[in-house]
Design an enzyme around this catalytic site. Sequence first.
Site, PDB file in Angstrom:
ATOM      1  N   SER A  10      -4.584   8.980  -2.478  1.00 26.56           N
ATOM      2  CA  SER A  10      -4.128   7.630  -2.160  1.00 26.56           C
ATOM      3  C   SER A  10      -3.243   7.680  -0.925  1.00 26.56           C
ATOM      4  CB  SER A  10      -3.402   7.015  -3.358  1.00 26.56           C
ATOM      5  OG  SER A  10      -3.245   5.625  -3.181  1.00 26.56           O
ATOM      6  N   GLY A  58      -6.436  -1.053   3.072  1.00 26.11           N
ATOM      7  CA  GLY A  58      -6.918   0.001   2.182  1.00 26.11           C
ATOM      8  C   GLY A  58      -7.897  -0.442   1.127  1.00 26.11           C
ATOM      9  N   LYS A  98      -5.516   8.804   2.760  1.00 23.91           N
ATOM     10  CA  LYS A  98      -6.939   8.490   2.627  1.00 23.91           C
ATOM     11  C   LYS A  98      -7.755   8.798   3.876  1.00 23.91           C
ATOM     12  CE  LYS A  98      -6.856   5.021  -1.046  1.00 23.91           C
ATOM     13  NZ  LYS A  98      -7.309   3.667  -1.445  1.00 23.91           N
ATOM     14  N   TYR A 112      -2.996  -6.563  -9.643  1.00 22.58           N
ATOM     15  CA  TYR A 112      -3.013  -6.583 -11.110  1.00 22.58           C
ATOM     16  C   TYR A 112      -1.609  -6.545 -11.713  1.00 22.58           C
ATOM     17  CZ  TYR A 112      -2.805  -1.439 -10.609  1.00 22.58           C
ATOM     18  OH  TYR A 112      -2.468  -0.151 -10.262  1.00 22.58           O
TER      19      TYR A 112
END
Length: 304
Positions: free
Chosen positions: A80, A147, A84, A247
């Site tokens: 991550s 991203g 990346k 989320y």
Amino acid sequence: MANKITGVNGPITGWLDGHTYLIGLMAYPIRHSMSPTMHNNAFAKLGLNFAYLCFEIGNDKLEGAVNAIRTLDMRGSNVSMPNKKEVIKYLDKLSPASKMCDAVNTIVNDHGVLTGYTTDGIGFVQALKDEGISIKGKVMTLAGAGGAATPIAIQSALDGIKEIRIFNIKDDKWEQAEKNVKTIQENTDCKVTLTDLADQDAFKKSIAESDIYCDATGVGMKPLEDKTLVEDPSWFHKDMVVFDTVYAPRTSKLMKVAQKAGVEHVFDGIGMMIEQGAAAFKLWTGKDMPTDYIRQIMFDDENK
């Protein structure tokens, strides 16, 4: 001998012995990640002899960390931010989607050969499929070029979406947005355009004409949880899909606006998060992640 592993959600049974395969997550910062809970519970549920651990690694230590995958014969690793793109120079192969995205979030070690994949876009497409929604032949307005937005755009184009209308502010991601447009045009039949988000009339018109609106920016997530790019419910129509990659919080301000508009299909980023993990899980183990079980133990209990 079986060892009992205690996770965030209580005791789970798994194997930790001399034959355990190690999988990592390399990022900085990373201690907040939910991935170890997801993968370790999935391994235990299926009785697989794997363990998933976080390693706080930035660009300065990345080369040594990737070499350790080979040295320790790890099965692989997630990657991550901020690694990346940087990780690509240390790998042997890239999947087609990773080449197009110029980014990797999953490494698979096959007997010392390291292959990079990107599963974020797969997660987006599969999350919609799980809800009975196909992207093929659809028109999508996509906010963002960072991203999450890049693999969403690339994978959607590869999987047959008809048109993607990208909107982004003219910030440090604008160059990436231009590159995404060029890559999609050169490698797929998808029609793709890029427009400055400052052109609110064009943004509103595009959403009204779209089957899917996806916000893949950080707006709606802390510290911007009280913000949304679309404030007016009238911009949406009830038959479309509104997808927020955020989320946390579980119901973003964008989702509240869409619900107020009566939009039938409104989704947060949990499905995408689980399905991108499931795609990586399949690459490492050859098995399907028990996604319904993972969703239940990680998220559904929050609302009980």
